[in-house]
Scaffold this active site. Structure first.
Site, PDB file in Angstrom:
ATOM      1  N   ASP A 221       0.921  -1.372   0.197  1.00  0.00           N
ATOM      2  CA  ASP A 221       0.334   0.293   0.504  1.00  0.00           C
ATOM      3  C   ASP A 221       0.948   1.421   0.492  1.00  0.00           C
ATOM      4  OD1 ASP A 221      -2.784   0.686   0.673  1.00  0.00           O
ATOM      5  OD2 ASP A 221      -1.952   2.186   2.233  1.00  0.00           O
TER       6      ASP A 221
ATOM      7  N   GLU B 149       2.002  -0.597  -5.261  1.00  0.00           N
ATOM      8  CA  GLU B 149       0.427   0.341  -5.309  1.00  0.00           C
ATOM      9  C   GLU B 149       1.069   1.568  -5.176  1.00  0.00           C
ATOM     10  OE1 GLU B 149      -3.149   2.563  -3.557  1.00  0.00           O
ATOM     11  OE2 GLU B 149      -0.914   2.137  -2.709  1.00  0.00           O
TER      12      GLU B 149
HETATM   13  C1  NOJ Z   1      -4.478   2.716  -0.791  1.00  0.00           C
HETATM   14  C2  NOJ Z   1      -5.731   2.171  -0.965  1.00  0.00           C
HETATM   15  O1  NOJ Z   1      -6.122   1.507  -1.865  1.00  0.00           O
HETATM   16  C3  NOJ Z   1      -6.907   3.017  -0.053  1.00  0.00           C
HETATM   17  O2  NOJ Z   1      -8.379   2.336   0.221  1.00  0.00           O
HETATM   18  C4  NOJ Z   1      -6.174   3.958   1.506  1.00  0.00           C
HETATM   19  O3  NOJ Z   1      -7.147   4.386   1.832  1.00  0.00           O
HETATM   20  C5  NOJ Z   1      -4.947   4.298   1.275  1.00  0.00           C
HETATM   21  N1  NOJ Z   1      -4.113   3.251   0.586  1.00  0.00           N
HETATM   22  C6  NOJ Z   1      -4.302   4.448   2.825  1.00  0.00           C
HETATM   23  O4  NOJ Z   1      -4.005   3.370   3.192  1.00  0.00           O
END
Ligand code: NOJ
Length: 569
Positions: free
Chosen positions: A221, A282
Site C-alpha cells: 500500500d 501500489e
Molecule cells: C491505498 C488503498 O488502496 C486505499 O484504499 C487506502 O485508503 C489508502 N491507500 C490509504 O491506506
C-alpha cells in the site's frame, strides 16, 4: 441452466517459475466478497467457502485487501495489529484455512501490507503518545513541533489525500497542547518514520510473519509514499499522488529516490523463502520510467499500471500508454501489470459509460451525471478483452467478472469512506465500488450472506448481475471472463510480444486499434472504440468477442462498435 464444470486443480508450487509475469490476479475486498455469519460484513470463512468460484473463473491468484485488526476508520487500511485478524473477519486460524484451501485449488494468495501508516489505535502509536516529545517511541512516527509562537500552526502546509490538513495536534501526557503528527491519509492513520531503523525492523518482522504462514506475496500500500523529505518543506500543491505537479516539481512526500532501498531489503527477505513470492507496488507514480524503477530486478515484481487505468476510451491514447509503459518496463526486465478497476476507483463498467474525456471522478452521487449503463457494459467488456490480450500480468477486481456497475445513487447517510466526510461531501468517495457482491438474484442481500444485512446497500440492478443468472449463459459477462482467461492461457497471449497492426478494413479510421500477439503472432486483437461497425476479414475465425458480430448492410460480418474481438485471421 447449464452447469459449468469446475476448473481442475493446479498446484501453485509446481506451476513453473516467475508465475507472476503472466498471472491474472483477482482482488478480493474481504468486507464485500461473502459473509459467512450474517453480520452484513464479508469475512475470511466466507471467502474460503467461495474460492471454488475463483478456481472456476480461472484466475491464478487472489490478492486480499486488509483483514487485520483495525478500528476500520479506512476500511482496514488503518491497521492496529499487523499480525492478527480482526474479529470482524475471523481469526488467524481462518486465515490459515483460507491459504490452505486456495493452495489446494491451485490459487496463490497475496496479502495487503500497509507500511506507510498504522492506525492511531496501534500499540506503537499509543506508546508514542504516552512517552512524550523526544522519546524513542515518538520517533517511530513523524511528530514535529508546530509553527507559530505557541506551536499552534501545523509544521507544513501539506494536505491529506482524503482532504483537510495532513497534520493533527496532540494533547501531551501533561494535558497541554503539544506536537503535531503527520497523516497523509485520515487523522486515524499516522505515518510511520521510515528513516528510523526500528520501523524497518518491525515491518520486516511483519513480512516474515505472513511469509512463514505461507502467503505468496504482498501488495504494498502507498509504496511511493514511505519516505519523506527530511527538511519538511512547504508544498502548497494539492496532494495528488499520481501527478507530481503541473510545473514538474517533485513532491516532498511522494516517490523519493530513497524509498527504493526499502524494497531492495524486502526483496532479499522474499528471495530467502522457498517458492516464488512476490511484491506488487501500489504506486501512483508518473511518468512510466519512474514507476518502472519500482520493478527493477532487485526490487518489486509488479507495479499496478494506473496510467493505463486512467486512460480515456480512445484508440490513440490506449495505444500510446500501452507502448510507453511496456517499453519502460521492458527496459528493466519487468512485465507490465494491467488493471482497470479496484476498490479505490469507479468501476470500469460505469466509468466507461461516462462521456469520453470526463476526468475520473472520485465516486458518483445521484446528483452527478449518471453513466450510460448499456454503453458502459459494452465498453467495459471490450476494455477487459483488450486488457486480457496484452502481454504481462492483469488484475481483476471482484465483481468485474459480473460486469458490476458502480452504485451511483448511494445516499449520503450510509457512505463510509472518510473522503466523503473530510471533503464535506464534495467528493463522493469510494463506497460505490465497494458494495457487497450479488451471488443469487432472488435471495436476501442477493446471497451475500445468510441474512439480508449488507454493510453498504446494494442497488436493485444487482439482481440482474448476480452470479446465478450469468453462470452457464454464454452471452454473459461472467462466461466472457471465463472464456477469456482460458483462451489467454491456451493461446499463450500473456508471455507473447505485441505488434501493432492495421485492422483489415479499418482504412483511415482513427477509432480502431489492432495488434497481433500469440507465440506465432497468429492472433489478431481488434478493438472498435467508436460506434460504427468494422467489417471482419472474410474467413477470419472469431476466437472470442465482447459482442456478437453483426451483419452489415452489404451482408458482410462486422464487429459492432464498442467491442473487442480476438481473431485468427
Ligand atoms: C491505498 C488503498 O488502496 C486505499 O484504499 C487506502 O485508503 C489508502 N491507500 C490509504 O491506506
Amino acid at each position: 441452466m447449464t452447469q459449468t464444470p469446475p476448473t481442475p486443480a493446479r498446484s501453485p508450487r509446481t506451476a513453473g517459475g516467475e508465475w507472476w509475469r503472466t498471472a491474472v490476479i483477482y482482488q478480493v475486498y474481504p468486507r464485500s466478497f461473502a459473509d459467512s455469519d450474517g453480520d452484513g460484513v464479508g469475512d475470511l470463512p466466507g471467502i474460503t467457502a467461495r474460492l471454488d468460484h475463483l478456481a472456476e473463473l480461472g484466475v491464478d491468484a487472489v490478492w486480499l485487501s486488509p483483514f487485520y485488526t483495525s478500528p476500520q476508520a479506512d476500511a482496514g487500511y488503518d491497521v492496529a495489529d499487523y499480525t492478527d485478524v480482526d474479529p470482524l473477519f475471523g481469526s488467524l486460524a481462518d486465515a490459515d484455512a483460507l491459504v490452505a484451501r486456495a493452495h489446494e485449488l491451485g490459487l496463490r494468495v497475496v496479502v495487503d501490507l500497509v507500511p506507510n501508516h498504522t492506525s492511531d489505535e496501534h500499540a506503537w502509536f499509543r506508546e508514542a503518545l504516552a512517552a512524550g516529545p523526544g522519546s524513542p517511541e515518538r520517533a517511530v512516527y513523524l511528530f514535529r513541533d508546530g509553527k507559530g509562537a505557541h506551536g499552534e500552526l501545523p509544521p507544513t502546509d501539506w494536505v491529506s489525500v482524503f482532504g483537510g490538513p495532513a497534520w493533527e495536534r496532540v494533547t501531551e501526557p501533561d494535558g497541554t497542547p503539544g506536537q503535531w503528527y503527520l497523516h497523509l491519509f485520515d487523522t486515524k492513520q499516522p505515518d510511520l518514520d521510515w528513516s528510523n531503523p526500528v520501523v524497518r525492523e518491525r515491518l520486516e518482522g511483519v513480512l516474515r510473519f505472513w511469509l512463514d504462514r505461507g502467503v505468496d506475496g504482498f501488495r504494498v500500500d502507498v509504496a511511493h509514499g514511505l519516505t519523506k523529505d527530511p527538511a519538511f518543506p512547504d508544498w502548497s500543491h494539492p496532494v495528488s499522488p499520481l501527478r507530481v505537479s503541473a510545473d514538474g516539481t517533485r513532491a516532498p512526500m511522494w516517490d523519493r529516490d530513497d524509498v527504493h532501498e526499502i524494497y531492495r531489503s524486502w526483496r532479499r527477505i522474499l528471495d530467502s523463502y522457498e517458492g516464488d513470492r512476490v511484491l506488487v507496488a501500489e504506486a501512483w507514480v508518473a511518468p512510466a520510467e519512474r514507476l518502472a524503477a519500482y520493478v527493477r530486478p532487485d526490487e518489486m515484481h509488479q507495479a499496478f499500471n494506473f496510467e493505463y487505468l486512467e486512460t480515456p476510451w480512445s484508440a490513440a491514447q490506449v495505444r500510446d500508454v500501452v507502448t510507453r509503459t511496456t517499453a519502460a518496463n521492458t527496459a528493466v526486465g519487468a512485465p507490465t501489470t494491467w488493471v482497470l478497476s479496484n476498490h479505490d476507483v469507479v468501476r470500469h463498467a460505469s466509468r466507461l459509460g461516462l462521456p469520453v474525456g470526463t476526468p475520473r471522478p472520485n465516486g458518483i452521487t445521484a446528483d452527478d451525471p449518471q453513466p450510460d449503463e448499456a454503453l458502459g457494459q459494452a465498453r467495459g467488456r471490450a476494455a477487459t478483452l483488450l486488457m486480457l490480450a496484452l502481454p504481462g500480468s492483469a488484475y481483476v477486481y471482484q465483481g468485474e467478472e459480473l460486469g458490476l456497475p458502480e452504485h451511483t445513487t448511494m445516499p449520503a447517510d450510509v457512505r463510509q469512506d472518510p473522503t466523503f466526510a473530510r471533503t464535506g461531501g464534495a467528493e463522493a468517495g469510494r463506497d460505490g465500488c465497494r458494495v457487497p457482491l450479488p451471488w443469487t438474484h432472488d435471495a436476501p442481500g442477493y446471497g451475500f450472506g445468510p441474512s439480508r444485512r449488507t454493510w453498504l446497500p446494494q442497488p436493485e440492478s444487482y439482481a440482474r448481475y448476480a452470479l446465478d443468472v450469468q453462470r452457464g449463459v454464454p452471452s454473459s459477462t461472467y462466461e466472457l471472463y471465463r472464456s477469456a482467461l482460458r483462451l489467454r492461457a491456451e493461446l499463450g497471449l500473456a508471455p507473447a510480444e505485441l505488434a501493432w497492426a492495421e485492422a483489415p478494413g479499418a482504412g483511415a479510421r482513427d477509432d480502431v486499434l489492432a495488434f497481433t500477439t500469440g507465440p506465432d503472432g497468429g492472433v489478431l486483437v481488434v478493438t472498435v472504440f467508436g460506434e460504427e461497425p468494422l467489417p471482419l476479414p472474410s474467413g477470419a475465425e472469431v476466437l472470442l468477442a465482447s459482442a456478437d458480430p453483426v451483419t452489415a448492410a452489404d451482408g458482410v460480418r462486422a464487429l459492432p462498435g464498442s467491442a473487442t474481438a480476438w481473431l485468427r485471421p
